[in-house]
Design a protein around this motif. Structure first.
Motif, PDB file in Angstrom:
ATOM      1  N   GLY A  12     -41.877 -36.901 -36.888  1.00 40.53           N
ATOM      2  CA  GLY A  12     -40.972 -37.837 -37.354  1.00 40.53           C
ATOM      3  C   GLY A  12     -39.573 -37.302 -37.737  1.00 40.53           C
ATOM      4  O   GLY A  12     -39.236 -35.932 -37.960  1.00 40.53           O
ATOM      5  N   GLU A  13     -38.512 -38.051 -37.960  1.00 41.79           N
ATOM      6  CA  GLU A  13     -37.328 -37.815 -38.163  1.00 41.79           C
ATOM      7  C   GLU A  13     -36.771 -38.764 -39.278  1.00 41.79           C
ATOM      8  O   GLU A  13     -37.221 -39.991 -39.211  1.00 41.79           O
ATOM      9  CB  GLU A  13     -36.279 -37.965 -37.131  1.00 41.79           C
ATOM     10  N   GLU A  91     -22.636 -39.008 -38.370  1.00 45.32           N
ATOM     11  CA  GLU A  91     -21.831 -38.918 -37.242  1.00 45.32           C
ATOM     12  C   GLU A  91     -20.196 -37.986 -37.819  1.00 45.32           C
ATOM     13  O   GLU A  91     -19.872 -37.077 -36.994  1.00 45.32           O
ATOM     14  CB  GLU A  91     -21.316 -40.059 -36.737  1.00 45.32           C
ATOM     15  N   TYR A 113     -29.530 -30.846 -28.970  1.00 41.94           N
ATOM     16  CA  TYR A 113     -30.172 -32.295 -28.932  1.00 41.94           C
ATOM     17  C   TYR A 113     -30.894 -32.957 -30.019  1.00 41.94           C
ATOM     18  O   TYR A 113     -31.694 -34.010 -30.015  1.00 41.94           O
ATOM     19  CB  TYR A 113     -31.016 -32.134 -27.587  1.00 41.94           C
ATOM     20  N   ASN A 114     -30.913 -31.957 -31.147  1.00 45.39           N
ATOM     21  CA  ASN A 114     -31.781 -32.597 -32.395  1.00 45.39           C
ATOM     22  C   ASN A 114     -31.045 -33.769 -32.925  1.00 45.39           C
ATOM     23  O   ASN A 114     -29.855 -34.024 -32.812  1.00 45.39           O
ATOM     24  CB  ASN A 114     -31.900 -31.734 -33.332  1.00 45.39           C
ATOM     25  N   ASP A 115     -31.866 -34.705 -33.477  1.00 39.35           N
ATOM     26  CA  ASP A 115     -31.697 -35.887 -34.269  1.00 39.35           C
ATOM     27  C   ASP A 115     -31.065 -35.404 -35.537  1.00 39.35           C
ATOM     28  O   ASP A 115     -31.732 -35.011 -36.396  1.00 39.35           O
ATOM     29  CB  ASP A 115     -32.696 -36.735 -34.420  1.00 39.35           C
ATOM     30  N   TYR A 116     -29.753 -35.474 -35.798  1.00 40.61           N
ATOM     31  CA  TYR A 116     -29.217 -34.920 -36.786  1.00 40.61           C
ATOM     32  C   TYR A 116     -28.935 -35.797 -38.062  1.00 40.61           C
ATOM     33  O   TYR A 116     -28.755 -35.452 -39.409  1.00 40.61           O
ATOM     34  CB  TYR A 116     -27.910 -34.234 -36.701  1.00 40.61           C
ATOM     35  N   ARG A 117     -29.279 -36.984 -37.473  1.00 42.16           N
ATOM     36  CA  ARG A 117     -29.114 -38.140 -38.648  1.00 42.16           C
ATOM     37  C   ARG A 117     -30.038 -37.788 -40.225  1.00 42.16           C
ATOM     38  O   ARG A 117     -31.380 -37.901 -39.809  1.00 42.16           O
ATOM     39  CB  ARG A 117     -29.316 -39.496 -37.966  1.00 42.16           C
ATOM     40  N   HIS A 121     -35.632 -33.959 -38.586  1.00 36.39           N
ATOM     41  CA  HIS A 121     -36.881 -33.414 -38.630  1.00 36.39           C
ATOM     42  C   HIS A 121     -36.857 -32.307 -39.886  1.00 36.39           C
ATOM     43  O   HIS A 121     -38.031 -31.842 -40.256  1.00 36.39           O
ATOM     44  CB  HIS A 121     -37.220 -32.814 -37.342  1.00 36.39           C
ATOM     45  N   PHE A 122     -35.612 -31.949 -40.342  1.00 38.31           N
ATOM     46  CA  PHE A 122     -35.643 -31.046 -41.330  1.00 38.31           C
ATOM     47  C   PHE A 122     -35.658 -31.823 -42.701  1.00 38.31           C
ATOM     48  O   PHE A 122     -35.575 -30.996 -43.912  1.00 38.31           O
ATOM     49  CB  PHE A 122     -34.322 -30.227 -41.339  1.00 38.31           C
TER      50      PHE A 122
ATOM     51  N   SER D  64     -41.204 -40.564 -32.385  1.00 34.28           N
ATOM     52  CA  SER D  64     -40.688 -39.334 -33.067  1.00 34.28           C
ATOM     53  C   SER D  64     -40.312 -38.641 -32.007  1.00 34.28           C
ATOM     54  O   SER D  64     -40.972 -38.601 -30.888  1.00 34.28           O
ATOM     55  CB  SER D  64     -41.294 -38.642 -34.056  1.00 34.28           C
ATOM     56  N   PHE D  67     -34.440 -38.837 -29.047  1.00 29.87           N
ATOM     57  CA  PHE D  67     -33.171 -39.095 -29.620  1.00 29.87           C
ATOM     58  C   PHE D  67     -32.210 -39.451 -28.581  1.00 29.87           C
ATOM     59  O   PHE D  67     -32.020 -38.393 -27.691  1.00 29.87           O
ATOM     60  CB  PHE D  67     -32.950 -38.144 -30.496  1.00 29.87           C
ATOM     61  N   THR D  72     -36.031 -34.027 -28.479  1.00 29.57           N
ATOM     62  CA  THR D  72     -35.197 -33.137 -29.409  1.00 29.57           C
ATOM     63  C   THR D  72     -35.841 -31.963 -29.464  1.00 29.57           C
ATOM     64  O   THR D  72     -35.004 -31.064 -30.219  1.00 29.57           O
ATOM     65  CB  THR D  72     -35.419 -34.008 -30.802  1.00 29.57           C
TER      66      THR D  72
END
Lengths: 355, 355, 355, 355
Positions: A12-13, A91, A113-117, A121-122, D64, D67, D72
């Motif tokens: 999940g993110e 953003e 490419y990671n979902d930074y929003r 995932h972190f 998940s 993105f 991701t």
């Protein structure tokens, strides 16, 4: 966390559709309840004043592996859907990695490419999955009389002094040492008012763990617990028993004498935290995890604008935890319980063959 | 230690035929030399005065996986044969578990079938295998410009203060802080004279680690390093960067600011020890392992005679290390190097796909 | 082969110092004997006339994990040293990959660094390690009353017809169907005289396997057995029960009816080979492995000289097996026994928790 | 399926909330589309006339790991929710295990706690997860020019004859051999009309696989593919190249000669199905999986009533597939593609180090 017989995978993110966990290897027949599970997830919210205001209700949805209130023995998946969130701020700061956060190395690892929003995932939100996995492990351990309890050992400069017995009987869900707890609250309040954050230490104790779990090298239960704990975001240190304190001692001070108590072999002290040579001794298993202060703070910080490649001052807006350590209690308990459950199952395999 | 692409398995017993290691996943073409390997194993002997007198020459014998001085890409097995040893004393103390040793829980785990002579599979001698595995990992890292160095951070109450630069250029194989080292030698000497032992802390620094190794949860490089370190006998604590010290700090003190240096993004401080969110940042990776004092001491200790089930006084005879921490330096380096090598290989897999 | 609780790693090269195996996860207390183990290794030599003349005595040397005739519960390593061999011929044919052998793809995989002498790590000699691992697994299964037996189901165009009962009581170590066996010997003799080789099929039956081992997906015991069997050199097909024959049948023909026998649930037929849905049913487990003819033959073959990049005719010299299938019997038994032992241990874990 | 770098876990029950899959290890940046994924899932529905009438639309929901249309690099979870179903019939037949189904051994394995409704976790519906995992793997392989195609090799007594080239250019989604396909349809129709079912064989070919993927023993790509295929429900046999046919041949017939073609080394024939010694050769990888006839049929069958422990006749009601083999085509492709993708990633790791 992947043990030999039990494993879980977090997914999940933070601003995605859902967060959750897949758990493999749980034996059939463990009684579980969504209500109990929700209570565990509530504990993960921490102390309201020092936590982010996004206090959505975490509604766990069991997708598989549970039938008529009991585990079936097939993979369990539980998700918590994310509510709609505003991701626009992320953003804005996308090019300016937040100090102390994973933003910078994550961008490199994932080639952008990671979902930074919301940390993607972190995000600390992902610990929802750990708590769910831990709930199932605790229910399994409960049937064997094993209990895992965690409390705040330290917040900033305030340390609590708690015996295993006090921990078992405590009414305070955060710290049995009430005086220390009051001082901890003040410590967190001071950090909050300063627009800052503060770190701390969680101590977990596992009671009634049978001797003989773990082993040397690949079987080492300390290594497996440490491995699980370091996977929790913000953990930067793990120690068992007196831990780093043992480095300062003589052998004559550190060694726990074996004595007889009610006809059973026990150790007089428990400096080794219930583990010798990677194997449980039957004494309470004692482990501590150090949490760094959460890196999101209101105070201005220096960083680099990766787009323009120049140094800039970052002033974060939003709602931040001033201290995440209270939230971490059920997470630490869960990681410890899960590893013990895996080793208990492995032990049962050998016991079943030893005839 | 089992990474995703690299793994090693330790085998052998202290008084058995041989100790050794099987290493899987090493890429082909790594140049290795038995002479160099012997030098690494020599380091594992520690400082003569504080080590056991059984100073057998460790002759590594490469059984497989090396051809014409280079790894072939198939499993590497290296053994060191044990010389004849007298095991009679271990019969004598078989029923009286030594405090601080694995004797008692090991007896339970193995239902009494374990080879107890000389500590069997729990003996410190088994770290021979770790050092061998580490040698191969270091040779692989060397080709990429990565170096791992360990030194004595603490012996008993004496702590050294060493910068990464000093570590790289130091001539002293144990500790670059010469004044601290002299005091450490005295500390060990005092323990030795008292018939006692003393613990300590090893700090390891990995230089030139590229950013982007590791990840969150299952990919966490801190968790993997901690897992490898806790498998080393006598380790009771592991921390990265400021570690437990971070628990006492505010976020504004702990966060490492990003700055530009020679056009590259670096952090001004390195409180996080080169890892954020489980991923390397490109800064030196800094980790510490706490070693308890070795439990074998000459002073009388209390234990239980498991045959007669009564409390007795144990007076150990033989030759004991007064401090095992100097011996642990190449072992810690090896564990850290091996994990980094595994993550580097995993990184190469993704880099090879990212087009 | 890596199961969840049991695993083994094969190591060594045909012309290297030794071949052997490391076995992890064996419970303590299994009685073993070097004499018995040697007899198992003798079986791997096959039928003298159809095997290579290099009939060195395989002297297994147990390096670790066995103490006073019983497993200790720690990793077992057993090696068989290679006698001095002449590798000069392999230099000669190094640039002309032998058809049907791994020479060509191995050179690519290992970037040319592999030990090509005598087939290196691809040599059939490496199955020594499988047989050793299987010996330990069989001893464990024996205590539970489980037996695994393999026989020659087919050599070339000759097929044997054998019931499970005949297999159990047979005196012929290769094939209970004596008439078929005589024809098989002739088939192998014809291939030998023609300077050629011939393939065959091994069928293994596991008797007295309790129901409930295995599971769907990751737990599938057929998948685990197939995985172990395909790792044996020369295996190109695996099937359970009627196997590929089931593809031609109707459900009404294939389904095994459940009936009562002596108050127990059994199936009337055993078309599914004792496994349904990846789980053992309690009926004999029946599996077959197809072996291709060994690729080393005396007849001239076409290949490419990789140095000069031109097509050439290859005329192999040396001593070749005309049929390796008889040698494969203990290897197949071992692979099957090892997987069953792993699943039995996993079953014991759940049984130990199900209260 | 758990490879070294890629793995997926299937979860869900036929009449539970959802079925789905968690995929770990996918590199970042793979472009994916829900529309394409839905088309893949449609293929899993098979040929309408021979499939169950429960033709719910499978709406994949990506929870998940994706993105902005790309992976991701974090775990991907995709679920398909189950529509409301009537489970009452399964209560009725709960005590009478269906011949050929997992009912009986599953009840033992799970101590009766499994969700038996609609086959639970054993249902063919769970292959939804395999197809999803395979979709992601195929998208990764596509970027490298690798394609995996499966077709009906056999239905009952009808066999198709298809060259790799025909497979690549075929318009028929089930079988390029149109005449054979017509006969297959008739074969399935006959089984349907008889209230029976029929089995078959799926052949999959992977085109453009580079040489050097896989290895001996633990690295064997045939073993990994076989392992993945046997985990698919109803698979009872797997073979590569000529497979079981090789057992009947001489070496001189079986060996594939190496020749030069356009300056490249290829084999003249491909009897080994593109794999030698567990390593890909660069030729098309050819594998076949045998599917037993689906065990649910309308004809009366004998079984045991486990409650009353007596033999009874079972007459199943409901809607059954008369042949599941057409449905299996994307499932087989997926399993093969996933394993190749894992080995390709592992290959990239070594290529990235070989300097």
């Amino acid at each position: 966390m992947r043990g030999k017989l039990l494993g879980f995978s977090i997914f999940g993110e933070s601003h995605g559709k859902a967060v959750g966990v897949l758990i493999e290897g749980l034996p059939p027949g463990i009684e579980v309840s969504v209500e109990e599970l929700k209570r565990e997830l509530e504990r993960r919210k921490g102390i309201e004043r020092f936590s982010t205001k996004r206090r959505e209700t975490d509604e766990p949805k069991i997708l598989s592996g549970v039938f008529r209130g009991r585990t079936t023995g097939t993979p369990v998946v539980v998700i918590v859907e994310n509510r709609d969130v505003d991701s626009s701020y992320y953003e804005e700061i996308r090019n300016t990695p937040r100090p102390g956060h994973a933003d910078y190395p994550a961008g490199i690892k994932y080639f952008g490419y990671n979902d930074y929003r919301g940390g993607g995932h972190f995000s600390g939100r992902l610990t929802v999955g750990v708590v769910i996995a831990g709930y199932f492990a605790k229910k399994l351990l409960e049937r064997e009389g094993i209990k895992v309890r965690a409390y705040l050992k330290r917040i900033g400069r305030v340390e609590a002094h708690v015996s295993p017995e006090e921990l078992l009987s405590s009414k305070n869900p955060y710290c049995p040492d009430e005086r220390a707890f009051d001082a901890m609250v003040e410590e967190m309040e001071r950090a909050r008012k300063a627009g800052d954050s503060v770190g701390g230490i969680v101590e977990a104790v596992a009671f009634n763990v049978p001797p003989g779990l773990g082993g040397p090298w690949e079987e080492d239960i300390e290594a497996d617990i440490a491995s699980a704990l370091f996977r929790i975001p913000a953990v930067k240190g793990v120690e068992f028993g007196l831990g780093f304190g043992l480095a300062e001692l003589r052998g004559s001070q550190a060694n726990d004498s074996f004595v007889l108590k009610d006809g059973k072999v026990v150790t007089e002290t428990n400096n080794h935290g219930g583990v010798l040579g990677g194997i449980t001794t039957g004494m309470p298993l004692v482990v501590r995890a150090a949490f760094k202060p959460t890196p999101s703070i209101y105070l201005p910080q220096r960083t680099v604008d990766l787009g323009r490649m120049e140094e800039v001052t970052l002033r974060l807006r939003g709602r931040f935890d001033s201290c995440i350590v209270p939230k971490a209690l059920p997470v630490v308990e869960s990681a410890v319980a899960f590893v013990i459950a895996d080793h208990l199952l492995r032990r049962r395999a050998w016991e079943g063959m030893a005839r």
